[in-house]
Design an enzyme around this catalytic site. Structure first.
Site, PDB file in Angstrom:
ATOM      1  N   HIS A 159       0.811  -1.209   0.000  1.00 44.50           N
ATOM      2  CA  HIS A 159       0.000   0.000   0.000  1.00 44.50           C
ATOM      3  C   HIS A 159       0.854   1.274   0.000  1.00 44.50           C
ATOM      4  O   HIS A 159       0.359   2.362  -0.275  1.00 44.50           O
ATOM      5  CB  HIS A 159      -0.937   0.007   1.206  1.00 44.50           C
ATOM      6  N   ARG A 160       2.135   1.153   0.260  1.00 43.44           N
ATOM      7  CA  ARG A 160       3.021   2.316   0.163  1.00 43.44           C
ATOM      8  C   ARG A 160       3.248   2.695  -1.290  1.00 43.44           C
ATOM      9  O   ARG A 160       3.609   3.832  -1.595  1.00 43.44           O
ATOM     10  CB  ARG A 160       4.370   2.036   0.836  1.00 43.44           C
TER      11      ARG A 160
END
Length: 182
Positions: A159-160
């Site tokens: 998700h980064r």
């Protein structure tokens, strides 16, 4: 996670080759998941080619050779490359350079058991697709119910490096490709 509906498939098809094709289609639609993420510098590198890490289970553990340039291979080319990689893994002749550098991964755990999973993303890749065990499910259709062949899919992503929207659009692109007859 979601289930790909394979009801429209015509004749016998190579499921792994179709999964590879669907991943390639999704990478073209949402390039953010065909990428590497550098956690130290917080940078993402998108890749123009699709090199898919194919999980190969052996008695000595899991190996993940890279299916290079999957985006230019047809189904026969995919099958031949996978057969070659598997043979090289099994006889331990695979060069170490072929066990890294992939841009996205596929775990076809369903050939053993399991519907869904949470495959682990191996840095620097941003995403891994997990394919569960094929099933015949009752599906509601206008006017009644039918039994359709369905393939459970699980997508894990960093998700980064990618948003939930990008991941959902990626999964949708895979589902759309797998729903096609051929």
């Amino acid at each position: 996670v979601d289930d790909a509906d394979l009801h429209a498939w015509i004749g016998k098809q190579d499921i792994t080759a179709r999964l590879i094709r669907a991943i390639v289609a999704a990478c073209k639609t949402v390039p953010a998941l065909n990428a590497w993420f550098d956690g130290k510098n917080l940078t993402r590198t998108l890749h123009p080619q699709v090199d898919i890490g194919i999980a190969v289970d052996t008695d000595d553990g899991l190996f993940v050779p890279a299916l290079r340039n999957a985006d230019v291979l047809d189904a026969a080319g995919v099958r031949a490359a996978i057969k070659r990689l598997r043979a090289q893994v099994e006889d331990r002749s695979i060069p170490s350079s072929e066990l890294s550098g992939y841009t996205i991964s596929l775990s076809n755990f369903g050939m053993f058991a399991g519907r869904y999973a949470t495959p682990v993303v191996v840095p620097p890749t941003v995403a891994i697709v997990g394919a569960g065990k094929l099933s015949h499910d009752v599906v509601a259709v206008i006017g009644g119910i039918e039994v359709h062949r369905r393939l459970p899919l699980s997508l894990t992503f960093d998700h980064r490096a990618a948003t939930g929207g990008e991941a959902a659009r990626f999964l949708k692109a895979m589902l759309d490709d797998l729903a096609l007859p051929n």
